[in-house]
Design an enzyme around this catalytic site. Structure first.
Site, PDB file in Angstrom:
ATOM      1  N   GLY A  50       0.816  -1.214   0.000  1.00 31.40           N
ATOM      2  CA  GLY A  50       0.000   0.000   0.000  1.00 31.40           C
ATOM      3  C   GLY A  50       0.843   1.254   0.000  1.00 31.40           C
ATOM      4  O   GLY A  50       0.628   2.160  -0.808  1.00 31.40           O
ATOM      5  N   GLU A  88       6.640   3.925   4.908  1.00 32.27           N
ATOM      6  CA  GLU A  88       6.842   5.025   5.847  1.00 32.27           C
ATOM      7  C   GLU A  88       8.268   5.572   5.897  1.00 32.27           C
ATOM      8  O   GLU A  88       8.681   6.099   6.936  1.00 32.27           O
ATOM      9  CB  GLU A  88       6.440   4.545   7.240  1.00 32.27           C
ATOM     10  N   GLU A 128       0.847   5.659   7.533  1.00 32.79           N
ATOM     11  CA  GLU A 128       2.269   5.906   7.244  1.00 32.79           C
ATOM     12  C   GLU A 128       2.785   7.074   8.066  1.00 32.79           C
ATOM     13  O   GLU A 128       3.914   7.059   8.571  1.00 32.79           O
ATOM     14  CB  GLU A 128       2.498   6.152   5.749  1.00 32.79           C
TER      15      GLU A 128
HETATM   16  N1  PHE Z   1       5.651  -0.837   6.200  1.00 35.58           N
HETATM   17  C1  PHE Z   1       4.632  -0.646   5.200  1.00 35.58           C
HETATM   18  C2  PHE Z   1       3.395  -0.266   5.941  1.00 35.58           C
HETATM   19  O1  PHE Z   1       2.748  -0.715   6.578  1.00 35.58           O
HETATM   20  C3  PHE Z   1       4.269  -1.817   4.420  1.00 35.58           C
HETATM   21  C4  PHE Z   1       5.293  -2.251   3.449  1.00 35.58           C
HETATM   22  C5  PHE Z   1       6.050  -3.362   3.703  1.00 35.58           C
HETATM   23  C6  PHE Z   1       5.473  -1.573   2.288  1.00 35.58           C
HETATM   24  C7  PHE Z   1       7.000  -3.785   2.819  1.00 35.58           C
HETATM   25  C8  PHE Z   1       6.388  -1.991   1.392  1.00 35.58           C
HETATM   26  C9  PHE Z   1       7.165  -3.121   1.659  1.00 35.58           C
HETATM   27  O2  PHE Z   1       2.980   0.474   6.347  1.00 35.58           O
HETATM   28 ZN    ZN Z   2       2.628  -0.097   8.469  1.00 36.65          ZN
END
Ligand code: PHE
Ligand code: ZN
Length: 863
Positions: free
Chosen positions: A267, A270, A304
Site C-alpha cells: 500500500g 513510511e 504511514e
Molecule cells: N511498512 C509498510 C506499511 O505498513 C508496508 C510495506 C512493507 C510496504 C513492505 C512496502 C514493503 O505500512
Molecule cells: Zn505499516
C-alpha cells in the site's frame, strides 16, 4: 493425483527468532552518492563502522544483485571476498571508513525492491530487505545510521530529486545534469531509506506543530494528477494534528514529502520524511474514487504518518518484532478513522476484514503468531495476522487499561525507546510499568497462533433472580503448536431483559483460565446475552442464542457493533440451516431486516452494513467442509427472499437516498452506501425494473461510488444492461489505470457462472499486465478471492491460478507469493477438489528457479 517430484535442490533455510544476536558491527553514519540513470545507476557508499562484537570478526555486508566495482578501507584498496551475496571485508577497525562502489539496473528491476523505475520515475523500496539491492550494508533493522545522500541525474528526465530528511543543497552540473543533497539527522535502519527522482509536481501545504514549528508538506505526483491530491493532503494534516492530540507525538523534521507511484508491491511505505505510496492510496476525486477509496486514502496516509513515531523513532530490533510497529500503527490508524466519521461503521468494517482474511489465515497451514518464531522469506509475513490481529492485541490492552492507562503506557514506551530498535516485549513491559499491572499471561497472545473459541452459556435462576454465565475457551492447534494455554480474553458483556428490554449489566469480563463462571444478581426476568460487544477480543464466540434473542438484540442492543453482530449471526444461522437442510425459514431474518430498515434513529451507513449478508467465503469458513455451490445457492435464495419480501422498503430507501449532487460527508456517504445496497436487494428480489434502475444510476452518477455500485450490481446479472455498462465504463476511463483496475476487479468478483472464463479472457486483454501489482491484484487477486469462481468442480480455476503464480514468480516473487494462500485451503474442501488443489501446489513446487517467497508459501500449504 499428479505424481510430481520435488526438484528443489536444497530448501532455503529458515531464520529463527531464537537465533537473534546483536550486530557484529554498527554503522553510525553513511554517505551515499547516486549517479542516477534508469538503465544503470552508480552507487558510491561510505560507511563509518564501529565494532560491536567479537574482536577480529570481519565486516560482513549484505548485497543482492549488485555489480561490485570497488572496495576501499580508509581510501586504500581493501582485502575483501564475496561469500554468496555477502561481501566480507578483512582488516577493518572501529572508526574506519569503508567505501564501496556498485552498479545497479533500475529499469530491469521487476521485483520492485531496491531502486526501480515506475512510469519514468526512479524510486526505492527497502523494507524489509531491499536496501541490500542498492548497496552493500548490514541490512537488519537494529543497525541505525545517520544518512547523507547526494544524487545527480539528467535534469530534463528527473527534475525533482528527493530523499529522507531535509534538503541541504542543490545545483546544476554540466551536460544537462543536476544534483541535490539531503541530510537526515535521525539515525534510522536502512529499511527506512528512500530516494525519488522524476518529473513530479507537488501539492504543497504547511503544518504548524504544537510547539510552533512550521513543516513544509509536499505530495508529489505526475503533473496531471495534481488535482487528485487534495483529499490526501487534508488527511495528512488531520493525522498530524490527531497524533499530537491523542498521543502527544509531534513531527520532527522541517519537511514531510509523499510521492505516489503506479508500481508498488504494497500500500505505502513510511520512509523517514519521504513516504512512498501506491498511487491508489493518494489519488482521489469524485469521478474516479469511491467513498471506500477516499476512506482508504485517509487511513493509509494516517498509517504511514503515524509510523514516524511507531516504527521510525522507535523501530524494530528484528523482523520477528514486525507487529510491534505494524499492529500498533494499524490500531492507531483505526482509532484515527473512527474519530473522523462513524466509529461503529469503522469497527464493523475492520472486523469484517479481519474475519475475511485473518481468521482463515489463522485456521490454515500458514497460521503464525503475531510474533513468529521463524521465516524463510520475511516478505511473506506482512500478513493480516501481523497487521490486523496485531492491532486487535494492542486494542485489548487499550480496553483493559482504559484510554488513559494505555496512553501512560505509550508515553513510557516512546520515552524509554526513542532512537532505539525495540521488541514487542518492550511494549508490553512499558504498559505494565506505567500501570502497575501484570500482563504475564497476556503475553501468550504474542506467542500463540489460532483464533480462540469461546463458548458462552447463560443460565437463569428465576427464584434467586440470578444469572450464571459460564465461559470456556479453547485455542485450536496450529502448525508447530499442538497444545495451547488459555489466554486472558477481555469480553464486554451485557444482559437485557427478555420482557422489559431493560439492560441489567454492562461489564468487562476478563476470562483468565480455561473456564470461568460469572454471576449476575438482581435479574428478575430471563436475560438475553450480548457478548464480545465492540468485538472486544479477536475470538469466535459460540453462544447458542435463539433466532428470537438474536432478533431482539439486532433491534435493541445499545452497542451498535453488537447489533450488527446479532444480525450477522441470525443470517449465518439461517444460511447454515439452509445448507444443511436444503431449505430454511427466512422469516426471522426478514423481520429483523425490516425493523432495521424502518428504524428512524439509525444512521444509514450503519443500516447498510447491518443488512448486508455475510460473504460466501465467511459462510464457508464456518463449515467443516466448504460447499461453494450450496453456499452460493443458499445465500442467493435468502437475498432473493429479502429483496422480494421487503421490496416496498427497498424502493422507498432507494428513492430517499437519491441525492442531487455529490457531497463528501459522512451523511452523504451513508446515503450512497445504503442506496446501492437497496439496489442490489431489488435486483436479487427480481424486481422487473432493477436492471433499468441500475443502468439509470450508472448513467446519471456524478461520482464513482454510485457508478461502481451500479456496475457491481449489473455485473452479477444476465441483463442486457450488463455489457453496455461494462463497455461504457471502459471507454470512459480508458487510460486511467486505477479505474481500469476497478473494471477488471468488478468482473473478477462476479457471481456469474462464466466468471472463470471471463477472467481467463481478460488475462489476454491488452490492458492486462503481470508486471503491475495493482492490475494483477485486481484481476487475479479478485478471482482468487471469489469462492465460487475459484472452486469450480473441474479444477480449472486452480490450474489457472497456479499458471499465474508461476508466471508472476519470474517477475515479482513477493506478489506471486501473495496469490498462494487460497490454494492452501484444500483441507477444507471435498476430496476431489482437495486433490486438484494439492496437484497444482505440487506442480508449482516442482518448477525450476522457484523463488524463496513462493517456495515457502507453497511448501507450507502442502503441509
Ligand atoms: N511498512 C509498510 C506499511 O505498513 C508496508 C510495506 C512493507 C510496504 C513492505 C512496502 C514493503 O505500512
Ligand atoms: Zn505499516
Amino acid at each position: 493425483m499428479l505424481d510430481v517430484q520435488t526438484t528443489q535442490a536444497a530448501a532455503p533455510a529458515p531464520t529463527r527468532r531464537e537465533d537473534y544476536r546483536p550486530p557484529e558491527w554498527l554503522v553510525p553514519s553513511i554517505d551515499l552518492d547516486f549517479d542516477l540513470g534508469a538503465e544503470r545507476t552508480l552507487v558510491r557508499s561510505r560507511l563509518t563502522v564501529e565494532r560491536n562484537g567479537a574482536e577480529g570478526a570481519p565486516l560482513r555486508l549484505d548485497g543482492e544483485n549488485l555489480t561490485l566495482l570497488d572496495v576501499r578501507v580508509n581510501g586504500a584498496p581493501a582485502d575483501y571476498a564475496l561469500d554468496g551475496d555477502m561481501l566480507i571485508v578483512e582488516g577493518v577497525n572501529s572508526g574506519d571508513s569503508v567505501e564501496t562502489t556498485v552498479a545497479i539496473q533500475p529499469a530491469a528491476n521487476t521485483q520492485l525492491m531496491g531502486l526501480y523505475a515506475s512510469g519514468g520515475i526512479l524510486c526505492t523500496q527497502c523494507e524489509a530487505e531491499g536496501f541490500r539491492r542498492i548497496t552493500f550494508f548490514p541490512d537488519r533493522p537494529d543497525v541505525l545510521s545517520r544518512y547523507t545522500v547526494r544524487m545527480s541525474a539528467d535534469k530534463a528526465l528527473y527534475p525533482v530529486l528527493l530523499a529522507n530528511g531535509d534538503p541541504v543543497g542543490s545545483g546544476d552540473l554540466e551536460g544537462g545534469r543536476h544534483y541535490a543533497e539531503w541530510n537526515d539527522p535521525y539515525p534510522k535502519p536502512c529499511y527506512l531509506f528512500a530516494l525519488v527522482a522524476g518529473d513530479l509536481q507537488a501539492n504543497r501545504d504547511r503544518f504548524v506543530t504544537q510547539s510552533g514549528r512550521t513543516v513544509d508538506l509536499g505530495i508529489w505526483v505526475r503533473p496531471e494528477d495534481l488535482p487528485k491530491t487534495h483529499h490526501a493532503m487534508a488527511a495528512l494534516k488531520a493525522s498530524m494534528a490527531w497524533d499530537e492530540k491523542v498521543y502527544g507525538r509531534e513531527y520532527d523534521l522541517d519537511v514531510f514529502n509523499i510521492v505516489a507511484v503506479s508500481d508498488f508491491n504494497f500500500g505505502a511505505m513510511e520512509n523517514k520524511g519521504l513516504n512512498i505510496f501506491n498511487s491508489r492510496y493518494i489519488l482521489a476525486d469524485p469521478d474516479t474514487a469511491t467513498d471506500a477509496d477516499y476512506d482508504a486514502v485517509a487511513g493509509v496516509v494516517a498509517h504511514e504518518y503515524f509510523h514516524n513515531w511507531s516504527g521510525n523513532r522507535v523501530t524494530c530490533r528484528d523482523w520477528f518484532q514486525l507487529s510491534l510497529k505494524e499492529g500498533f500503527t494499524v490500531f492507531r490508524d483505526q482509532q484515527f478513522s473512527a474519530d473522523q466519521g462513524s466509529a461503529a461503521v469503522k469497527r464493523i468494517e475492520d472486523v469484517r476484514a479481519l474475519r475475511a482474511i485473518q481468521f482463515p489465515e489463522d485456521a490454515g497451514p500458514l497460521a503464525h503468531p503475531i510474533r513468529p518464531e521463524s521465516y524463510i522469506e520475511i516478505s511473506n509475513f506482512y500478513t493480516a495476522t501481523i497487521y490486523d490481529k496485531g492491532a486487535e492485541i494492542i486494542r485489548m490492552m487499550h480496553t483493559m487499561l482504559g484510554g488513559e492507562g494505555f496512553r501512560r503506557g505509550t508515553d513510557l514506551y516512546f520515552e524509554r525507546h526513542d532512537g532505539e530498535a525495540a521488541t514487542c516485549e518492550d511494549f508490553v513491559k512499558a504498559m505494565e510499568d506505567a500501570n502497575g499491572v501484570d500482563l504475564s499471561r497476556f503475553r501468550l497472545w504474542y506467542a500463540q497462533a489460532g483464533t480462540p473459541r469461546i463458548t458462552a452459556s447463560l443460565r437463569h435462576d428465576d427464584a434467586a433472580g440470578r444469572a450464571h454465565l459460564t465461559l470456556e475457551q479453547a485455542v485450536p492447534p496450529t502448525p508447530g503448536q499442538d497444545s495451547k494455554q488459555p489466554m486472558p480474553v477481555p469480553l464486554k458483556v451485557a444482559l437485557f431483559g427478555d420482557l422489559t428490554g431493560e439492560k441489567y449489566a454492562d461489564r468487562l469480563i476478563v476470562l483468565e483460565g480455561v473456564a470461568q463462571e460469572v454471576i449476575f444478581d438482581g435479574i428478575g426476568e430471563r436475560p438475553i446475552l450480548s457478548i464480545n460487544r465492540d468485538f472486544s477480543a479477536p475470538v469466535i464466540v459460540e453462544a447458542d442464542r435463539s433466532a428470537g434473542d438474536l432478533a431482539f438484540l439486532s433491534a435493541n442492543d445499545d452497542n451498535p457493533f453488537a447489533r450488527y453482530e446479532a444480525m450477522q449471526q441470525l443470517m449465518l444461522d439461517t444460511l447454515l440451516g439452509a445448507i444443511r437442510n436444503g431449505a430454511a425459514d427466512s422469516g426471522p431474518v426478514t423481520e429483523a431486516v425490516r425493523r432495521t430498515l424502518s428504524d428512524p434513529n439509525l444512521d444509514p451507513a450503519f443500516i447498510a452494513e447491518a443488512v448486508l449478508m455475510p460473504s460466501e467465503a465467511f459462510i464457508g469458513d464456518q463449515m467443516e467442509m466448504v460447499d461453494p455451490n450450496a453456499i452460493h445457492i443458499a445465500r442467493e435464495a435468502l437475498r432473493a427472499d429479502l429483496g422480494a419480501d421487503l421490496e416496498r422498503l427497498w424502493r422507498d430507501l432507494y428513492a430517499a437516498t437519491t441525492a442531487n449532487r455529490f457531497e463528501y460527508s459522512p451523511a452523504a456517504k451513508g446515503a450512497r452506501r445504503l442506496r446501492t445496497v437497496a439496489l442490489s436487494y431489488l435486483m436479487a428480489g427480481g424486481a422487473e425494473d432493477a436492471a433499468a434502475l441500475a443502468r439509470q444510476q450508472f448513467d446519471a452518477a456524478d461520482n464513482m461510488t454510485d457508478r461502481q455500485g451500479a456496475l457491481g450490481v449489473l455485473v452479477n446479472s444476465d441483463a442486457p444492461e450488463r455489457e453496455a455498462a461494462l463497455a461504457a465504463f471502459y471507454d470512459r476511463y480508458r487510460g486511467n489505470a486505477l479505474v481500469i483496475d476497478k473494471w477488471f476487479s468488478v468482473q473478477a468478483l462476479s457471481t456469474r457462472p462464466d466468471t472463470g472464463a471471463v477472467v481467463k479472457a481478460l488475462a489476454d486483454h491488452p490492458d492486462f499486465t503481470l508486471s503491475n501489482p495493482n492490475r494483477l491484484r485486481a484481476l487475479i487477486g479478485g478471482f482468487a478471492a471469489n469462492q465460487c469462481a475459484l472452486h469450480v468442480a473441474d479444477g480449472s480455476g486452480y490450474r489457472f491460478l497456479a499458471d499465474m503464480i508461476l508466471a508472476v514468480d519470474k517477475l515479482n516473487p513477493q506478489t506471486a507469493a501473495r496469490l498462494v494462500p487460497p490454494l492452501g485451503r484444500w483441507r477444507r474442501f471435498d476430496a476431489d477438489r482437495a486433490d486438484k488443489m494439492k496437484a497444482e501446489l505440487s506442480r508449482i513446487l516442482a518448477a525450476d528457479d522457484l523463488s524463496k517467497d513462493v517456495f515457502e508459501q507453497v511448501s507450507k500449504s502442502l503441509g
